[in-house]
Design a protein around this motif. Structure first.
Motif, PDB file in Angstrom:
ATOM      1  N   GLY A  41      -4.280   1.114  -4.405  1.00  0.00           N
ATOM      2  CA  GLY A  41      -4.503   0.700  -3.027  1.00  0.00           C
ATOM      3  C   GLY A  41      -3.522   1.344  -2.070  1.00  0.00           C
ATOM      4  O   GLY A  41      -3.700   1.278  -0.857  1.00  0.00           O
ATOM      5  N   TYR A  42      -2.481   1.952  -2.599  1.00  0.00           N
ATOM      6  CA  TYR A  42      -1.494   2.627  -1.780  1.00  0.00           C
ATOM      7  C   TYR A  42      -1.857   4.105  -1.648  1.00  0.00           C
ATOM      8  O   TYR A  42      -2.589   4.646  -2.472  1.00  0.00           O
ATOM      9  CB  TYR A  42      -0.110   2.510  -2.422  1.00  0.00           C
ATOM     10  CG  TYR A  42       0.473   1.123  -2.309  1.00  0.00           C
ATOM     11  CD1 TYR A  42       1.119   0.715  -1.150  1.00  0.00           C
ATOM     12  CD2 TYR A  42       0.377   0.239  -3.370  1.00  0.00           C
ATOM     13  CE1 TYR A  42       1.642  -0.557  -1.046  1.00  0.00           C
ATOM     14  CE2 TYR A  42       0.900  -1.034  -3.276  1.00  0.00           C
ATOM     15  CZ  TYR A  42       1.539  -1.430  -2.106  1.00  0.00           C
ATOM     16  OH  TYR A  42       2.051  -2.683  -2.002  1.00  0.00           O
ATOM     17  N   PRO A  43      -1.320   4.781  -0.620  1.00  0.00           N
ATOM     18  CA  PRO A  43      -1.551   6.218  -0.518  1.00  0.00           C
ATOM     19  C   PRO A  43      -1.028   6.940  -1.760  1.00  0.00           C
ATOM     20  O   PRO A  43       0.047   6.620  -2.264  1.00  0.00           O
ATOM     21  CB  PRO A  43      -0.744   6.632   0.717  1.00  0.00           C
ATOM     22  CG  PRO A  43      -0.622   5.383   1.517  1.00  0.00           C
ATOM     23  CD  PRO A  43      -0.596   4.262   0.533  1.00  0.00           C
TER      24      PRO A  43
END
Length: 143
Positions: A80-82
Motif C-alpha cells: 500500500g506504500y509507494p
C-alpha cells in the motif's frame, strides 16, 4: 409445489481427510481439495452454507508443477506504500514457504468473503509427512 432442501446445522456431518501432496500436480491437487472444503462432493451441498469437510495436506514441499511455471509464475503482494510491490517466483516460494504455495492455490479457488474465511480455516498444510491431527482420525484420500 417443490421445496428446496436446506440442511440444518445438526444434519451436517464433518469428516477429516488426509492428502499426500508428494509428486502431485499443484493445480489438480488444489481443485480436489477445494471441492472437499466447499462440500460439493456431498448430496446436501448448499452454495451459501459451509457443508464441507476438513483437509490435512502433507508433503507440501514435494509438490510438482508442469511447464515453465517454476520459473515464470510470480506471487505479488502490495503493502500500500509507494514502491511497496513485492514479487516472489514460485521457485523461491517453494524453497522458503512451501505451505503458502498450496494454501494460496486452494484459497483462490474458494469464494471470497466470510464463507471463504470459514472454509480456509479447515485446511491444514504441512511441509513434511508429520502432522498433529491423529485425533481427528483422517481418511486417506487419493488425488
Amino acid at each position: 409445489m417443490i421445496k428446496t432442501y436446506i440442511p440444518k446445522r445438526e444434519q451436517i456431518v464433518r469428516q477429516w481427510y488426509l492428502v499426500d501432496a508428494k509428486d502431485k500436480i499443484l493445480g489438480r491437487l488444489a481443485t480436489k481439495v477445494a471441492v472437499i472444503l466447499r462440500g460439493k462432493h456431498k448430496p446436501i451441498f448448499t452454495p451459501h452454507l459451509d457443508t464441507g469437510d476438513g483437509v490435512i495436506v502433507i508433503n507440501a514441499s514435494k509438490i510438482k508443477v508442469t511447464g515453465r511455471k517454476i520459473k515464470q509464475k510470480v506471487y505479488r503482494r502490495y503493502s500500500g506504500y509507494p514502491n511497496g510491490l513485492k514479487e516472489v517466483t514460485l521457485e523461491n516460494m517453494l524453497a522458503k514457504k512451501p505451505t503458502t504455495v498450496i494454501r494460496l492455490a486452494i484459497q483462490r479457488m474458494l469464494p471470497s468473503g466470510s464463507l471463504g474465511s470459514d472454509l480456509i480455516k479447515k485446511l491444514k498444510v504441512y511441509s513434511d509427512d508429520k502432522h498433529p491431527h491423529k485425533g481427528q482420525d483422517p481418511i486417506v484420500l487419493e488425488v
